[in-house]
Design a protein around this motif. Sequence first.
Motif, mmCIF file in Angstrom:
data_model
loop_
_atom_site.group_PDB
_atom_site.id
_atom_site.type_symbol
_atom_site.label_atom_id
_atom_site.label_comp_id
_atom_site.label_asym_id
_atom_site.label_seq_id
_atom_site.Cartn_x
_atom_site.Cartn_y
_atom_site.Cartn_z
ATOM 1 N N TRP A 63 51.325 34.364 4.494
ATOM 2 C CA TRP A 63 50.810 34.345 5.864
ATOM 3 C C TRP A 63 49.293 34.363 5.875
ATOM 4 N N ARG A 64 48.709 35.153 4.976
ATOM 5 C CA ARG A 64 47.249 35.201 4.922
ATOM 6 C C ARG A 64 46.672 33.865 4.457
ATOM 7 N N GLU A 65 47.333 33.222 3.505
ATOM 8 C CA GLU A 65 46.873 31.918 3.043
ATOM 9 C C GLU A 65 47.001 30.881 4.155
ATOM 10 N N ALA A 66 48.079 30.923 4.930
ATOM 11 C CA ALA A 66 48.247 29.994 6.047
ATOM 12 C C ALA A 66 47.177 30.249 7.106
ATOM 13 N N LEU A 67 46.867 31.502 7.354
ATOM 14 C CA LEU A 67 45.829 31.851 8.323
ATOM 15 C C LEU A 67 44.485 31.297 7.881
ATOM 16 N N ARG A 68 44.164 31.413 6.591
ATOM 17 C CA ARG A 68 42.918 30.866 6.073
ATOM 18 C C ARG A 68 42.909 29.344 6.152
ATOM 19 N N ALA A 69 44.068 28.704 5.935
ATOM 20 C CA ALA A 69 44.135 27.245 5.990
ATOM 21 C C ALA A 69 43.870 26.727 7.398
ATOM 22 N N PHE A 70 44.278 27.464 8.424
ATOM 23 C CA PHE A 70 44.055 27.043 9.808
ATOM 24 C C PHE A 70 42.642 27.336 10.277
ATOM 25 N N GLY A 71 41.903 28.196 9.606
ATOM 26 C CA GLY A 71 40.533 28.472 9.989
ATOM 27 C C GLY A 71 40.313 29.875 10.499
ATOM 28 N N GLY A 72 41.236 30.770 10.273
ATOM 29 C CA GLY A 72 41.062 32.167 10.675
ATOM 30 C C GLY A 72 41.649 32.450 12.047
ATOM 31 N N TRP A 73 41.410 33.679 12.498
ATOM 32 C CA TRP A 73 41.982 34.127 13.770
ATOM 33 C C TRP A 73 41.481 33.344 14.977
ATOM 34 N N PRO A 74 40.209 32.957 15.071
ATOM 35 C CA PRO A 74 39.789 32.187 16.249
ATOM 36 C C PRO A 74 40.533 30.859 16.389
ATOM 37 N N ALA A 75 40.750 30.172 15.277
ATOM 38 C CA ALA A 75 41.458 28.899 15.339
ATOM 39 C C ALA A 75 42.920 29.102 15.699
#
Length: 125
Positions: A63-75
């Motif tokens: 989940w953390r890797e997917a979050l980083r792939a999308f550009g973080g919490w703002p994205a």
Amino acid sequence: MTMTDQRRKEEGTLASLFEAERQYAPVPSGDWMARMEALALEEQPAPRPAVPAAPAPRRRSGWREALRAFGGWPAVAGLAAACATGVWIGIASPETMTTLMSSDSSSLLSALDPASGFDYAMLGL
């Protein structure tokens, strides 16, 4: 057929010349090899003191890797807002669009086009 026989067959008439050269392959002298070894040893870096091993990096969850792939919490927040807006528009369609689509074509044209009625009057439409 062995590998040597196959090679001789491929080499054809030059096989005897190649075989003669293979028998007299040049060998470097012992003096030259000693000089090359000394030069190689000079070029090697000096041994460094051992460094203690760093701790293993923490393994990240998927989940953390997917979050980083999308550009973080703002994205991800923007994607969630766009998804929620799309679902909301899809379920509860705006009344103004249904009334515009059900009216006659002249009011539809002036309501959906950014040009004003005055512009149409000047064009003679």
